[in-house]
Write an enzyme that holds these catalytic residues in place. Sequence first.
Site, PDB file in Angstrom:
ATOM      1  CB  CYS A   2      -0.960   0.093   1.181  1.00 51.91           C
ATOM      2  SG  CYS A   2      -2.102  -1.279   1.279  1.00 51.91           S
ATOM      3  NE  ARG A  27       4.518   1.536  -0.190  1.00 44.03           N
ATOM      4  CZ  ARG A  27       5.486   1.039   0.536  1.00 44.03           C
ATOM      5  NH1 ARG A  27       6.717   1.110   0.124  1.00 44.03           N
ATOM      6  NH2 ARG A  27       5.240   0.482   1.692  1.00 44.03           N
ATOM      7  CD1 TRP A  71      -0.608  -5.819  -3.708  1.00 43.26           C
ATOM      8  CD2 TRP A  71      -0.644  -6.570  -1.595  1.00 43.26           C
ATOM      9  NE1 TRP A  71      -0.237  -7.132  -3.722  1.00 43.26           N
ATOM     10  CE2 TRP A  71      -0.252  -7.623  -2.445  1.00 43.26           C
ATOM     11  CE3 TRP A  71      -0.739  -6.825  -0.230  1.00 43.26           C
ATOM     12  CZ2 TRP A  71       0.047  -8.897  -1.980  1.00 43.26           C
ATOM     13  CZ3 TRP A  71      -0.448  -8.097   0.235  1.00 43.26           C
ATOM     14  CH2 TRP A  71      -0.057  -9.114  -0.632  1.00 43.26           C
ATOM     15  CG  ASN A  97       1.732   0.256   4.240  1.00 44.73           C
ATOM     16  OD1 ASN A  97       1.389  -0.893   3.953  1.00 44.73           O
ATOM     17  ND2 ASN A  97       2.987   0.662   4.169  1.00 44.73           N
ATOM     18  N   GLY A  98      -0.303  -1.626   6.221  1.00 48.60           N
ATOM     19  CA  GLY A  98       0.069  -2.589   7.260  1.00 48.60           C
ATOM     20  C   GLY A  98      -1.155  -3.318   7.776  1.00 48.60           C
ATOM     21  CD  GLU A 463      15.640 -13.507 -10.508  1.00 51.12           C
ATOM     22  OE1 GLU A 463      15.112 -14.036  -9.519  1.00 51.12           O
ATOM     23  OE2 GLU A 463      15.327 -12.366 -10.898  1.00 51.12           O
ATOM     24  CE  LYS A 467      12.386 -10.912 -12.322  1.00 48.87           C
ATOM     25  NZ  LYS A 467      13.174 -10.963 -11.119  1.00 48.87           N
ATOM     26  CD  GLU A 470       8.487 -11.109 -10.862  1.00 50.47           C
ATOM     27  OE1 GLU A 470       7.934 -10.582  -9.902  1.00 50.47           O
ATOM     28  OE2 GLU A 470       9.733 -11.148 -10.982  1.00 50.47           O
ATOM     29  CG  HIS A 486      15.542 -37.375  -9.032  1.00 50.33           C
ATOM     30  ND1 HIS A 486      15.834 -38.685  -8.722  1.00 50.33           N
ATOM     31  CD2 HIS A 486      16.739 -36.784  -9.267  1.00 50.33           C
ATOM     32  CE1 HIS A 486      17.153 -38.864  -8.742  1.00 50.33           C
ATOM     33  NE2 HIS A 486      17.723 -37.717  -9.082  1.00 50.33           N
ATOM     34  CE  LYS A 579      11.168  -2.673  -7.185  1.00 50.41           C
ATOM     35  NZ  LYS A 579      11.698  -3.779  -8.011  1.00 50.41           N
TER      36      LYS A 579
HETATM   37  O1  M6R Z   1      13.007  -5.516  -1.785  1.00 50.79           O
HETATM   38  P1  M6R Z   1      13.462  -6.930  -1.658  1.00 50.79           P
HETATM   39  O2  M6R Z   1      14.702  -7.207  -2.452  1.00 50.79           O
HETATM   40  O3  M6R Z   1      13.622  -7.375  -0.232  1.00 50.79           O
HETATM   41  O4  M6R Z   1      12.288  -7.794  -2.282  1.00 50.79           O
HETATM   42  C1  M6R Z   1      12.264  -9.186  -2.191  1.00 50.79           C
HETATM   43  C2  M6R Z   1      11.269  -9.764  -3.168  1.00 50.79           C
HETATM   44  O5  M6R Z   1       9.970  -9.332  -2.858  1.00 50.79           O
HETATM   45  C3  M6R Z   1      11.600  -9.344  -4.608  1.00 50.79           C
HETATM   46  O6  M6R Z   1      12.900  -9.705  -4.934  1.00 50.79           O
HETATM   47  C4  M6R Z   1      10.629 -10.001  -5.612  1.00 50.79           C
HETATM   48  O7  M6R Z   1      10.783 -11.385  -5.606  1.00 50.79           O
HETATM   49  C5  M6R Z   1      10.915  -9.413  -6.979  1.00 50.79           C
HETATM   50  N1  M6R Z   1      10.232  -8.168  -7.126  1.00 50.79           N
HETATM   51  C6  M6R Z   1      10.620 -10.286  -8.110  1.00 50.79           C
HETATM   52  O8  M6R Z   1      11.012  -9.721  -9.320  1.00 50.79           O
END
Ligand code: M6R
Length: 584
Positions: A2, A27, A71, A97-98, A463, A467, A470, A486, A579
């Site tokens: 948020c 956010r 959010w 927020n929270g 990774e 990417k 998501e 396996h 984010k």
């Molecule tokens: O801000 P952070 O690096 O702690 O965030 C951790 C994850 O939320 C972040 O890396 C997330 O997996 C990515 N946005 C994915 O692309």
Amino acid sequence: MCGIFAYKGKRNATKTVFEGLKKLEYRGYDSWGMAFKKQGKIQTIKKVGKIAEFNKKIPENADYAIGHTRWATHGKVNEKNAHPQLSNNKKIAVIHNGIIDNYMKIKNILMGKGYNFKSQTDTEVIPNLIQENMKKSSFREAVKKSLKTMEGSFAIVAISQDSNEIIAAKKMSPLVLGINDNESFVSSDVAAFLSYTDKAIIMDDNEMAVIDEDIEIINLKENKKITKKAKSIGMNYEEAEKGGFKHFLIKEISEQEESIMRAINQDREFIENISKQIDNAFGVFFVSCGTSYHACLSASYLFSKIVKKHVNVVLASEFINYKHFLTENTLVIAVSQSGETADVLDAVRTAREKNSRIISIVNVPGSSLTRISDEVIPMNAGQEVSVLSTKSYTSQLAILTLIAYACAGKYEKGLGLIRKSAYYIKKIISNDRKKIKSLAKKLKDKRDIFIIGRGLAFPSALEAALKIKEVSYIHAEGLAGGELKHGTLALIEEGVPVIVISTSDSEANIENNANEIKSRGGFMIGFNSHESNIYDYFIKIPSLENMEPLITIVPIQLLSYYLALYRKCDPDKPRNLAKSVTVR
Ligand code: M6R
């Protein structure tokens, strides 16, 4: 999650808040809203959907305004649940927020006193609690009293019809004040007000700011006024703009040569001192989430390979299970782009309780993680707006690689290799873009994509899958090449795409795995240095000692971007994500 933005000053308040919220949409972006005081009355506007898509006129001539981009945590995505939430008498508006952990208890008490609740949010208890407390005290005293009742982690901003103050308070959720001549901003992060001022006061937990003509800051625990000076943030507003690119994602992918160079532009003595601490520690833990976790995992392979040093890599959300192994001789290295990830902050607090030493690698200056660490290595990636971590990943990896080389007594060599990688990355982005786009066209309607890698290429496979999935919503799974047989091999049939990532020392073994897939009809895609007739599609990655993880991920980031475009997904704001993940 948020985003919070509030404004009081000489500008058009609603317009300023509207623009601020647009910058905070990373956010959370399922709904948004604003409350403002106009002609002595609190008025609100609330909408479902992205703020950037709102093309109607917003009301003007407000004295001040507070805004929120949501959010969802409690309650569905609809206008009723969007913030601001109002008190029953409609005189108090709150954005939040929270999470208020004890909101059900407060709600039941208030319902017993005749209050009605119109939303499913935890937030709605706050304005009503303030209304109740205002029966006996001023707005600011009522907020103070309400904050004492509320448990959880939160940042709130409140306004009342019976006062000219904006009140902001925080406990374990980020909140920053922007300060300029005759105007004040409240925001979840500094970037949202950087175009107006770079002077900020970073609020600490259990602080409350009362914003009127001046700003008063109150330490809630001691119930006393404190003095905090505004400091220059040292971040460039231009960095936060798209600079001619269609999306932040492609902008951020494209600027990785520069961001990697900035990441390794560290003080040598400082990095070598950190490498000594790693050497001397009795147990080293890398702690992080999501993409940052993959950077740590990748680095752990490098530590094993070139330093012969075991480092524990733990997901921050699982770290609590390791607390029995922590002592004052343990070194915890927390890695986070935002520095606000709740799981990472919790993990660091756990380590703090055991008196372990905390070093963090963080991108956002002044973020919560920077303030609870003993030492901070700045990532210097520049502001990353797209929800997808791209340049922050390569910056994290570059820094961790440099530390590994420093631990091995080969700082200069590491520096040279990383610089060369940055150059290769630039070349890939300009030379291979078209080829990667055509690959995306071929893959755009696939249901699944598998990615395999061994050794240093295994974390890259994880990774890569993150990417792709998501941002394109195609199911993507990364796994170690050796694991295929396996179980997952059962899913390989005619035309199923499998991306094979390899490094020079894993080539032979991964080719065996590639053959196993090929013979079952898989569509084979190679992202590596060695072309072979196993591959139906091939992207050449320059071979560079131990640097493949840094280089290979970039063409896969590009592939993810083009998949998102072909599938009409928003590359900067994937559904359901945010984010900065400030919930547990
Ligand atoms: O801000 P952070 O690096 O702690 O965030 C951790 C994850 O939320 C972040 O890396 C997330 O997996 C990515 N946005 C994915 O692309």
